[in-house]
Design a protein around this motif. Structure first.
Motif, short mmCIF file in Angstrom:
data_model
loop_
_atom_site.label_atom_id
_atom_site.label_comp_id
_atom_site.label_asym_id
_atom_site.label_seq_id
_atom_site.Cartn_x
_atom_site.Cartn_y
_atom_site.Cartn_z
N VAL A 42 0.84 -1.16 0.23
CA VAL A 42 -0.11 -0.21 -0.09
C VAL A 42 0.72 1.33 0.01
O VAL A 42 1.81 1.48 0.95
CB VAL A 42 -0.69 -0.45 0.94
CG1 VAL A 42 -1.35 1.29 1.49
CG2 VAL A 42 -1.58 -0.93 1.20
N ASN A 43 1.19 2.14 -1.08
CA ASN A 43 1.71 2.76 -1.25
C ASN A 43 2.82 2.60 -1.23
O ASN A 43 3.76 3.75 -0.14
CB ASN A 43 1.71 4.42 -0.46
CG ASN A 43 -0.51 5.05 -0.07
OD1 ASN A 43 -0.66 4.21 -1.48
ND2 ASN A 43 -0.02 5.27 0.40
N TYR A 118 -11.42 -0.96 0.14
CA TYR A 118 -10.99 -2.00 0.01
C TYR A 118 -11.17 -3.50 0.96
O TYR A 118 -10.82 -3.93 0.68
CB TYR A 118 -9.43 -2.02 0.06
CG TYR A 118 -9.26 -0.89 -0.53
CD1 TYR A 118 -8.93 -0.80 -1.97
CD2 TYR A 118 -8.42 0.29 -0.07
CE1 TYR A 118 -8.45 0.45 -3.16
CE2 TYR A 118 -8.15 1.13 -0.59
CZ TYR A 118 -8.10 1.14 -1.81
OH TYR A 118 -7.29 1.90 -2.55
N SER A 124 -14.30 -2.47 -2.78
CA SER A 124 -13.44 -2.98 -3.41
C SER A 124 -13.49 -3.00 -5.28
O SER A 124 -14.02 -3.98 -5.12
CB SER A 124 -12.65 -4.18 -3.33
OG SER A 124 -11.54 -4.61 -3.08
N LEU A 126 -10.63 -3.99 -6.56
CA LEU A 126 -9.46 -4.73 -6.84
C LEU A 126 -10.28 -6.58 -7.19
O LEU A 126 -10.65 -6.52 -6.18
CB LEU A 126 -8.25 -4.68 -5.58
CG LEU A 126 -7.64 -3.42 -4.78
CD1 LEU A 126 -7.31 -3.89 -3.74
CD2 LEU A 126 -7.22 -3.30 -5.72
N VAL A 140 -0.62 -7.63 -5.50
CA VAL A 140 -1.74 -6.70 -5.90
C VAL A 140 -0.66 -5.33 -4.54
O VAL A 140 -0.68 -5.16 -3.78
CB VAL A 140 -2.79 -6.60 -4.59
CG1 VAL A 140 -3.73 -5.50 -4.44
CG2 VAL A 140 -3.34 -8.11 -5.12
N ILE A 142 -1.64 -1.25 -4.49
CA ILE A 142 -2.48 -0.38 -3.78
C ILE A 142 -1.19 0.86 -3.84
O ILE A 142 -0.74 1.44 -3.34
CB ILE A 142 -2.44 -0.42 -2.77
CG1 ILE A 142 -3.70 -1.80 -2.95
CG2 ILE A 142 -4.08 0.43 -2.62
CD1 ILE A 142 -4.27 -2.82 -1.90
N ASP A 143 -2.29 2.18 -5.15
CA ASP A 143 -1.37 3.21 -4.90
C ASP A 143 -2.09 3.92 -4.68
O ASP A 143 -2.59 4.27 -5.16
CB ASP A 143 -0.26 4.07 -6.14
CG ASP A 143 1.51 2.61 -6.62
OD1 ASP A 143 1.53 2.73 -4.98
OD2 ASP A 143 1.42 1.93 -7.61
N ALA A 145 -3.53 5.31 -1.59
CA ALA A 145 -4.65 5.05 -0.86
C ALA A 145 -4.46 6.06 0.39
O ALA A 145 -2.59 6.18 0.48
CB ALA A 145 -4.23 3.29 -0.43
#
Length: 166
Positions: A42-43, A118, A124, A126, A140, A142-143, A145
């Motif tokens: 995530v990020n 999410y 979500s 995704l 996966v 996640i950018d 967020a």
């Protein structure tokens, strides 16, 4: 009412009961699984302690509506469990949900650091595919967020004692 069973009837009754139990064996509700391992960020950060759930796009996996799930490890990997720890998941396409608790000790009872964006299959966007050959699931990533809460800081020792009168 008392039921009296003659000795010569005990064996047929026992066999009949075992046959009934056999009809509800795990094959009746247990989907075929493959190893299922993936990675999530995530990020660019590892969401260690996050709760992953997969929701099948094509309907329920089995009669129990089982859902593959996992916790994210410190290196960002997760190993899916459907019935027994680490047993994998049925191949196919899934909606990927993630809940990253602020306090990992409280799990899903703790506020979600991702603001529940999410956390549910309806929220979500995704998706992941569990390959039929058991190869790793595509990562996966996640950018962008919004992380609404920071992870708890490590304690530097015991905090202040009880307040006055305690």
């Amino acid at each position: 009412m008392n039921l009296i069973v003659r000795n010569d009837m005990k064996l047929p009754i026992l066999v009949g009961l075992l046959m009934l139990l056999g009809c509800t064996s795990k094959e009746a509700w247990h989907a075929d699984l493959v190893p299922a391992i993936g990675k999530v960020t995530v990020n660019g950060e590892v969401p260690a302690g996050a709760i992953i759930n997969l929701h099948p796009v094509a309907g329920d996996l089995d009669q129990r509506a089982s859902r593959p799930s996992s916790l994210v490890a410190d290196d960002g990997t997760y190993t899916l469990t459907t019935y027994e720890y680490g047993d994998g998941a049925p191949p196919g396409e899934y909606i990927f949900t993630i809940l990253w608790p602020q306090d990992p000790k409280m799990g899903g009872l703790s506020p979600d650091r991702l603001g529940r964006v999410y956390a549910t299959p309806t929220a979500s966007k995704l998706t992941v595919t569990v390959p039929e050959d058991g190869s790793p699931i595509d990562p996966v990533v996640i950018d962008g967020a919004k992380i609404s809460m920071k992870a708890p800081r490590a304690s530097k020792g015991p905090g202040p004692g009880p307040g006055p009168g305690m």
